[in-house]
Design a protein around this motif. Structure first.
Motif, PDB file in Angstrom:
ATOM      1  N   ASN A  49       0.683  -1.520  -0.126  1.00  0.00           N
ATOM      2  CA  ASN A  49       0.329  -0.171  -0.195  1.00  0.00           C
ATOM      3  C   ASN A  49       1.169   1.190  -0.012  1.00  0.00           C
ATOM      4  O   ASN A  49       1.024   1.983   1.111  1.00  0.00           O
ATOM      5  CB  ASN A  49      -0.656   0.059   0.969  1.00  0.00           C
ATOM      6  CG  ASN A  49      -1.587   1.541   1.434  1.00  0.00           C
ATOM      7  OD1 ASN A  49      -1.680   2.322   0.186  1.00  0.00           O
ATOM      8  ND2 ASN A  49      -2.538   1.619   2.754  1.00  0.00           N
ATOM      9  N   VAL A  56      -6.360   3.251   3.928  1.00  0.00           N
ATOM     10  CA  VAL A  56      -6.224   1.431   3.986  1.00  0.00           C
ATOM     11  C   VAL A  56      -6.417   1.545   3.064  1.00  0.00           C
ATOM     12  O   VAL A  56      -7.349   1.474   1.918  1.00  0.00           O
ATOM     13  CB  VAL A  56      -7.004   1.490   5.120  1.00  0.00           C
ATOM     14  CG1 VAL A  56      -6.927  -0.237   5.408  1.00  0.00           C
ATOM     15  CG2 VAL A  56      -6.197   2.085   6.241  1.00  0.00           C
ATOM     16  N   VAL A  72      -5.952  -6.228   5.164  1.00  0.00           N
ATOM     17  CA  VAL A  72      -6.454  -4.610   5.674  1.00  0.00           C
ATOM     18  C   VAL A  72      -4.904  -3.965   6.057  1.00  0.00           C
ATOM     19  O   VAL A  72      -3.892  -4.130   6.922  1.00  0.00           O
ATOM     20  CB  VAL A  72      -6.963  -3.980   6.462  1.00  0.00           C
ATOM     21  CG1 VAL A  72      -7.228  -3.364   7.114  1.00  0.00           C
ATOM     22  CG2 VAL A  72      -8.831  -5.054   7.129  1.00  0.00           C
ATOM     23  N   ALA A  74      -2.713  -1.082   5.990  1.00  0.00           N
ATOM     24  CA  ALA A  74      -1.918   0.938   6.526  1.00  0.00           C
ATOM     25  C   ALA A  74      -1.295   1.043   5.415  1.00  0.00           C
ATOM     26  O   ALA A  74      -0.569  -0.042   4.962  1.00  0.00           O
ATOM     27  CB  ALA A  74      -1.953   0.948   7.659  1.00  0.00           C
TER      28      ALA A  74
END
Length: 146
Positions: A49, A56, A72, A74
């Motif tokens: 990411n 997010v 997920v 960050a």
């Protein structure tokens, strides 16, 4: 005589190529590549990411046989997995990404394409303007998804 020549060529290739692979991958956030990875055909896909503004990413990657479930991520976090291409030359992984009201599915590893841009470590960055794939042999990022 031919066997000795073949062994010499392989040894020279490893001496020249392996240090370059290790250096370039460390500079691009990948784990250190081992000679065993190169010799046994291991591939490592890392999806990071790299969004701005603390966005997010909900990332769900899979293949026909393997489901990594949703992660997920960050900003700065990544999902990574290793595998070997199948014998039929049809290895394919895809991901679905949800981030900041954007929902998109994309191929993250297709053996037909990736064999020409990465030999072990296949890095991907998810940015606000698209998905970028690292071209190891040209030492540059390519935008593949807008």
């Amino acid at each position: 005589m031919m066997k000795a020549l073949f062994i010499t060529i392989i040894v020279l290739f490893l001496i020249i190529r392996v240090p370059a692979v290790q250096i370039s991958q460390q500079e691009n956030g990948g784990r250190k590549i081992h000679v065993d990875d190169i010799l046994d055909g291991t591939k490592i896909v890392r999806v990071t990411n790299a969004m701005n503004d603390g966005i997010v990413v909900h990332l769900h990657c899979q293949s026909k046989d393997t489901d990594f479930h949703e992660h997920v991520l960050a900003v700065g976090e990544h999902q990574e997995w290793s595998f070997k291409d199948n014998l039929f030359g049809t290895t394919l992984y895809w991901c679905t990404m949800d981030a900041n009201n954007v929902h998109v599915s994309f191929e993250v590893y297709n053996v037909d394409i990736e064999e020409n841009i990465c030999n072990v470590q296949c890095n991907r960055n998810l940015k606000n303007d698209g998905a970028y794939f690292y071209h190891q042999f040209e030492s540059k990022w390519e935008k593949r998804l807008a």
